[in-house]
Write an enzyme that holds these catalytic residues in place. Structure first.
Site, short mmCIF file in Angstrom:
data_model
loop_
_atom_site.label_atom_id
_atom_site.label_comp_id
_atom_site.label_asym_id
_atom_site.label_seq_id
_atom_site.Cartn_x
_atom_site.Cartn_y
_atom_site.Cartn_z
N GLU A 63 8.31 29.40 -6.85
CA GLU A 63 9.16 30.25 -7.74
C GLU A 63 9.34 29.82 -9.20
O GLU A 63 8.85 28.54 -9.50
CB GLU A 63 10.84 29.68 -7.16
CG GLU A 63 11.78 30.55 -7.86
CD GLU A 63 13.27 30.56 -7.18
OE1 GLU A 63 13.28 31.69 -6.25
OE2 GLU A 63 14.11 29.82 -7.19
N LYS A 65 11.70 29.55 -12.52
CA LYS A 65 12.97 29.79 -12.79
C LYS A 65 13.06 28.71 -14.15
O LYS A 65 12.74 27.66 -13.95
CB LYS A 65 14.12 29.45 -12.14
CG LYS A 65 14.11 28.49 -10.99
CD LYS A 65 15.30 28.35 -10.04
CE LYS A 65 15.23 27.30 -9.25
NZ LYS A 65 16.07 27.25 -8.15
N LYS A 125 13.46 37.97 -7.95
CA LYS A 125 14.62 37.00 -7.42
C LYS A 125 15.79 37.53 -8.26
O LYS A 125 16.01 37.08 -9.49
CB LYS A 125 14.24 35.46 -7.73
CG LYS A 125 15.40 34.61 -6.76
CD LYS A 125 14.73 34.32 -5.41
CE LYS A 125 15.70 33.65 -4.61
NZ LYS A 125 15.89 32.44 -4.93
N GLU A 174 18.17 37.70 3.11
CA GLU A 174 18.43 36.18 3.10
C GLU A 174 19.85 35.83 3.79
O GLU A 174 20.71 36.30 3.29
CB GLU A 174 18.49 35.74 1.47
CG GLU A 174 19.05 34.03 1.57
CD GLU A 174 18.98 33.80 -0.07
OE1 GLU A 174 17.98 33.98 -0.63
OE2 GLU A 174 20.02 33.45 -0.42
N ASN A 195 18.24 30.40 3.78
CA ASN A 195 18.61 29.74 2.64
C ASN A 195 19.43 28.32 2.81
O ASN A 195 20.76 28.38 3.41
CB ASN A 195 19.15 30.34 1.49
CG ASN A 195 19.23 29.72 0.06
OD1 ASN A 195 19.14 28.55 -0.03
ND2 ASN A 195 19.39 30.51 -1.00
N GLU A 225 14.24 28.42 2.51
CA GLU A 225 14.37 28.36 1.27
C GLU A 225 15.23 27.17 0.55
O GLU A 225 16.48 26.95 1.21
CB GLU A 225 15.19 29.78 0.86
CG GLU A 225 14.48 30.95 1.39
CD GLU A 225 15.14 32.09 1.03
OE1 GLU A 225 14.81 33.41 1.24
OE2 GLU A 225 16.20 32.03 0.03
N SER A 226 15.03 26.60 -0.31
CA SER A 226 15.81 25.66 -1.07
C SER A 226 15.93 24.32 -0.75
O SER A 226 15.88 24.14 0.70
CB SER A 226 17.49 26.15 -1.33
OG SER A 226 17.60 27.33 -1.91
O1 LIG Z 1 20.18 27.47 -7.13
C1 LIG Z 1 21.30 27.74 -7.54
O2 LIG Z 1 22.22 27.30 -8.16
C2 LIG Z 1 22.01 29.15 -7.02
C3 LIG Z 1 23.23 29.45 -7.54
C4 LIG Z 1 23.70 30.85 -7.16
C5 LIG Z 1 23.06 31.66 -6.35
C6 LIG Z 1 21.73 31.47 -6.01
C7 LIG Z 1 21.10 30.06 -6.35
N1 LIG Z 1 19.68 29.84 -6.40
C8 LIG Z 1 18.87 30.77 -5.40
C9 LIG Z 1 18.02 29.87 -4.62
O3 LIG Z 1 18.47 29.55 -3.59
C10 LIG Z 1 17.01 29.06 -5.21
O4 LIG Z 1 16.47 29.70 -6.35
C11 LIG Z 1 15.62 29.32 -4.24
O5 LIG Z 1 15.95 29.28 -2.88
C12 LIG Z 1 14.75 28.00 -4.46
O6 LIG Z 1 15.32 26.69 -4.19
P1 LIG Z 1 15.13 25.22 -4.91
O7 LIG Z 1 13.77 25.33 -4.34
O8 LIG Z 1 16.04 24.31 -4.38
O9 LIG Z 1 15.00 25.33 -6.26
#
Ligand SMILES: O=C(O)c1ccccc1NCC(=O)[C@H](O)[C@H](O)COP(=O)(O)O
Length: 268
Positions: A63, A65, A125, A174, A195, A225-226
């Site tokens: 990603e 961002k 995204k 998702e 997620n 994800e995340s």
């Molecule tokens: O990440 C946030 O704060 C968020 C808030 C509101 C809606 C979506 C959000 N994030 C999108 C994602 O879940 C992440 O960009 C993506 O899955 C990557 O996660 P990470 O590796 O923890 O940055």
């Protein structure tokens, strides 16, 4: 406890509806649709993930961002093209580029710059709430769009996915809980993102993937994800048969996001 204040996700969705109305005043739905149909072929997002998995490798969606509501600014200066090249050189299968402006400080220009700098397929995204955005995504260069079950009904997801497919894009659906999973499974798309972050509270738990993946039927590709930060996190997922990952923050905080990808997934 919900005190009645709208969550960030609800505020994002409300803003998206306003944005669509503003954008349609600049480019009509009909013109947007015509322009989307004239775009060159997409790069095959789902196929790129599957090729890595078939080869026995992890399939990493890396990603790009600048910022997020939960973490604030992650990277400054921010150069999406340089990051895309770095990711490709270190083994990413695909990219995910945040295009939301108001909450993530992104834009479609970031996606275009990243895509032009490499050969990888790219996920837009963003928060899809209207068919207009699907056409707009194709014009912006997206190879795949995201549908978040927490924001959409089954009918909406099916309709938006149908439009995306007609335009040659893949669809990542998702989910974060069992009810959303049941809804997502009614959408015809092989890509199923779980997620680990609750988008209302920002709480992150890898148990979300561990629990929901058990209910994902054959024929769907689970993408966790995340919240993936360590080699241990990666190994724990792979031991459970999950080989596709979407990772942002861990990479964005590193000097070289690509090198960090290599460390986490390929032991460089
Ligand atoms: O990440 C946030 O704060 C968020 C808030 C509101 C809606 C979506 C959000 N994030 C999108 C994602 O879940 C992440 O960009 C993506 O899955 C990557 O996660 P990470 O590796 O923890 O940055």
């Amino acid at each position: 406890m919900n005190d009645g204040t709208p969550t960030v996700l609800k505020r994002i969705v409300a803003r998206k509806h306003e944005e669509v109305a503003e954008r349609q005043r600049r480019l009509s739905f009909e013109d947007c649709r015509s322009e989307a149909r004239e775009q060159p072929a997409t790069r095959g997002f789902a196929a790129a993930l599957q090729r890595r998995i078939d080869a026995g490798d992890p399939a990493v969606i890396a990603e790009i961002k600048r910022a997020s509501p939960s973490a604030g600014v992650l990277r400054d200066p921010y150069d999406p093209a340089a990051i895309a090249r770095d990711y490709e050189a270190h083994g990413a299968a695909c990219l995910s580029v945040l295009t939301d402006r108001d909450f993530f400080q992104g834009g479609e220009a970031d996606l275009l710059a990243a895509r032009e700098a490499c050969t990888l397929p790219v996920l837009r995204k963003d928060f899809m709430v209207d068919e207009y955005q699907i056409h707009e995504s194709r014009i912006a260069g997206a190879d795949c769009i995201l549908l978040i079950a927490a924001c959409l009904s089954v009918n909406q997801m099916q309709a938006l996915a149908g439009t995306a497919r007609e335009l040659g894009m893949d669809v990542l659906v998702e989910v974060h809980n069992e009810a959303e999973l049941d809804q997502a499974l009614q959408v015809d798309s092989p890509l199923l993102g779980i997620n680990n972050r609750d988008l209302h509270t920002f709480e992150v738990s890898l148990d979300t993937t561990r629990t929901l993946h058990q209910r994902v039927p054959d024929g769907r590709l689970t993408i966790t994800e995340s919240g993936i930060h360590t080699r241990k996190d990666v190994d724990a997922m792979r031991e459970r048969g999950i080989h596709a990952f979407l990772v942002g923050e861990s990479f964005m905080r590193a000097g070289s996001p690509g090198y960090r990808l290599g460390e986490l997934f390929f032991s460089i």
